[in-house]
Design an enzyme around this catalytic site. Structure first.
Site, PDB file in Angstrom:
ATOM      1  N   SER A 117       0.618  -1.334   0.161  1.00  0.00           N
ATOM      2  CA  SER A 117      -0.200  -0.004   0.150  1.00  0.00           C
ATOM      3  C   SER A 117       0.840   1.398  -0.126  1.00  0.00           C
ATOM      4  O   SER A 117       0.190   2.457   0.216  1.00  0.00           O
ATOM      5  CB  SER A 117      -0.800  -0.069   1.410  1.00  0.00           C
ATOM      6  OG  SER A 117      -0.068  -0.384   2.421  1.00  0.00           O
ATOM      7  N   ASP A 126      -1.142   6.343  12.077  1.00  0.00           N
ATOM      8  CA  ASP A 126      -1.094   6.128  10.558  1.00  0.00           C
ATOM      9  C   ASP A 126       0.206   6.626  10.275  1.00  0.00           C
ATOM     10  O   ASP A 126       0.649   7.561   9.935  1.00  0.00           O
ATOM     11  CB  ASP A 126      -1.590   5.989   9.379  1.00  0.00           C
ATOM     12  CG  ASP A 126      -0.803   4.998   8.408  1.00  0.00           C
ATOM     13  OD1 ASP A 126       0.067   4.864   8.391  1.00  0.00           O
ATOM     14  OD2 ASP A 126      -2.032   5.378   7.092  1.00  0.00           O
ATOM     15  N   HIS A 134       2.087   5.392   5.685  1.00  0.00           N
ATOM     16  CA  HIS A 134       1.471   5.628   4.912  1.00  0.00           C
ATOM     17  C   HIS A 134       1.697   7.375   5.073  1.00  0.00           C
ATOM     18  O   HIS A 134       1.964   7.998   5.703  1.00  0.00           O
ATOM     19  CB  HIS A 134       0.178   5.176   4.646  1.00  0.00           C
ATOM     20  CG  HIS A 134       0.021   3.626   4.321  1.00  0.00           C
ATOM     21  ND1 HIS A 134      -1.058   3.642   5.595  1.00  0.00           N
ATOM     22  CD2 HIS A 134      -0.100   3.227   3.282  1.00  0.00           C
ATOM     23  CE1 HIS A 134      -0.814   1.982   4.680  1.00  0.00           C
ATOM     24  NE2 HIS A 134      -0.273   2.097   3.960  1.00  0.00           N
TER      25      HIS A 134
END
Ligand SMILES: *[C@@H]1O[C@H](CO)[C@@H](O)[C@H](O)[C@H]1NC(C)=O
Ligand SMILES: *[C@@H]1O[C@H](CO)[C@@H](O)[C@H](O)[C@H]1NC(C)=O
Ligand SMILES: *[C@@H]1O[C@H](CO)[C@@H](O)[C@H](O)[C@H]1NC(C)=O
Ligand SMILES: *[C@@H]1O[C@H](CO)[C@@H](O)[C@H](O)[C@H]1NC(C)=O
Ligand SMILES: *[C@@H]1O[C@H](CO)[C@@H](O)[C@H](O)[C@H]1NC(C)=O
Ligand SMILES: *[C@@H]1O[C@H](CO)[C@@H](O)[C@H](O)[C@H]1NC(C)=O
Ligand SMILES: *[C@@H]1O[C@H](CO)[C@@H](O)[C@H](O)[C@H]1NC(C)=O
Ligand SMILES: *[C@@H]1O[C@H](CO)[C@@H](O)[C@H](O)[C@H]1NC(C)=O
Length: 414
Positions: free
Chosen positions: A142, A384, A387
């Site tokens: 991802s 997070d 990312h």
């Protein structure tokens, strides 16, 4: 100077963070199918259907010997970002930090300045000319999907809106097509590069990992004819110090050291490259590990947080967090060094290490959903820090990729 206890804690936190942000919920599966239709504008045949040679000016040429990965971040609030989040319809909510509620905007306005030279300004039309009748594909997890989306947004924002584009989901692929140029920019989900039980585009979990160390065939049949391939694989390996592996049969599963497994996996991939790639028509890149910012004590001793509430890059030029594993980096160097075909390393680790401010933090998602109000109040567990927000750091990776493609074009075509 970290203690053993801290190391153990880090390992545990790493695992928790991985689980929270790498696990995609069923809602994402549903969404992906819903959105599996074209986004784009219909139009007449245009000037871009005719091939025009790309001119690479003196200014766009990287001087020999310049290491574009060594440099600093420069505040550039007038000309950066290169596109606006709200004008790019292709972003998934994992990266749309502004829309998800992030208020500080500094993170969008930094330009990467290599020490010994300048990067050429990104020009979507030139890239499209170079990609005419070609396919460029990002392969990985991802984080790599973020790089793909960044590239799609960079192109979308710098070509006229009259040029027809479309994004199709053909799991585990995503295909962005630019019709007049017959060019495509694609993404292929393969978090370990080699085969694994996590290869379903949306239904996968980092809790249960099993890789097939000796096989890449299921994926590589989709990669074989691609003109430019950009590989990446790191974070999924790092969930635990060991990983379950097999050499084929599901009855013969062994649990081995991740570094040992990574070496065999890359070797499998390298053997495939060496036996099938045509270096005169195909180009291969490998993106080094994307850094995480899970432990604020690493850049600000005495604190106990993560990337949450970070709004500025790290000022030193050589900060390196323990999340970026040097053994893995060494293995990559070894394997690439043994290849007979050239693989260009996009060594983005150091420059991205400085960008503790670039992650979604609490303005990201968990199991496919934006964080709830309660979760946002608990950044230690929910931020997070893996990312990247877009626009943001992956745009720089793509500016460098663009610069290298332009150099290559100049050398081989002009
Ligand atoms: C850009 O930043 C400078 C200094 O930080 C500031 O003076 C200027 O107003 C900013 N411009 C914009 C368009 O935000
Ligand atoms: C379009 O590009 C593909 C490769 O991506 C190529 O196989 C095909 O021949 C091209 N079509 C035309 C009309 O040139
Ligand atoms: C995901 O995969 C598991 C086992 O591989 C299966 O049991 C489950 O039904 C799948 N879920 C969805 C939403 O497809
Ligand atoms: C390997 O598989 C076994 C059996 O499913 C499981 O108990 C163990 O936790 C797995 N190990 C890792 C590192 O995932
Ligand atoms: C994994 O193996 C490497 C060398 O093969 C070794 O240096 C490292 O300490 C091992 N790690 C663990 C956690 O066993
Ligand atoms: C965020 O950081 C600022 C200083 O940079 C500080 O004043 C503020 O209290 C922090 N907020 C939280 C919620 O930690
Ligand atoms: C990437 O750059 C770092 C320095 O920032 C270096 O230590 C490492 O060896 C490089 N990796 C590769 C694969 O070239
Ligand atoms: C690989 O790259 C090096 C340096 O850029 C170059 O000298 C060499 O000719 C290339 N080899 C192939 C097979 O393209």
């Amino acid at each position: 100077m970290t203690t053993t206890r801290q190391h153990q804690r880090m390992r545990l936190l790493f695992r928790l963070s991985l689980v929270s942000v790498l696990t995609v919920g069923a809602s994402r599966v549903a969404l992906d199918y819903l959105r599996n239709n074209d986004v784009g504008i219909k139009l007449m045949p245009s000037e871009y259907t005719i091939r025009v040679p790309v001119e690479v000016s003196e200014e766009e040429t990287i001087e020999d010997g310049c290491d574009v990965f060594k440099g600093r971040w420069v505040w550039e609030n007038e000309s950066y970002p290169l596109y606006e989040e709200e004008n790019c319809p292709f972003l998934v909510k994992q990266t749309t930090c502004l829309r998800n509620g992030r208020r500080d905007s500094f993170y969008r306005h930094w330009r990467w300045q290599p020490d010994g030279c300048d990067l050429p300004r990104f020009n979507g039309i030139k890239l499209m000319e170079m990609l005419r009748d070609k396919r460029l594909m990002f392969v990985g997890d991802s984080v790599q999907r973020g790089m793909f989306e960044s590239m799609v947004c960079l192109v979308h924002s710098s070509i006229p809106s009259s040029v027809k584009t479309s994004l199709r989901r053909i799991p585990p692929r995503k295909v962005f097509k630019i019709e007049e140029f017959n060019a495509s920019i694609e993404y292929y989900w393969a978090p370990f590069i080699i085969e694994s039980i996590s290869d379903h585009a949306t239904n996968h979990t980092v809790h249960k990992r099993l890789v097939r160390l000796n096989s890449v065939a299921k994926h590589s049949q989709e990669w074989g004819g691609v003109d430019i391939l950009i590989f990446e694989s790191y974070i999924w390996w790092m969930y635990k110090p060991t990983i379950n592996v097999t050499y084929g049969s599901l009855d013969k599963i062994e649990e081995i050291n991740v570094t040992a497994a990574y070496r065999v996996a890359l070797q499998t991939w390298a053997n495939w490259l060496d036996s099938t790639m045509n270096p005169s028509t195909q180009k291969i890149f490998f993106v080094t590990m994307s850094p995480t910012h899970l432990w604020s004590w690493e850049w600000r001793p005495g604190t106990n947080g993560n990337c949450f509430n970070e709004t500025r890059p790290i000022k030193e030029s050589s900060y390196w967090g323990t999340g970026s594993n040097l053994d893995i980096m060494g293995i990559l160097e070894d394997i690439l060094g043994q290849l007979t075909i050239n693989v260009t390393v996009l060594n983005i680790t150091q420059l991205s290490e400085l960008r503790k401010d670039g992650h979604p933090s609490i303005y990201g998602e968990r199991k496919g959903k934006l964080l709830t109000k309660e979760q946002k109040l608990d950044p230690k567990n929910y931020a997070d820090c893996i990312h990247w927000c877009l626009p943001g750091v992956p745009d720089t990776w793509n500016e460098i990729l663009y610069a290298l493609l332009l150099q290559d074009y100049r050398v081989h075509v002009q």
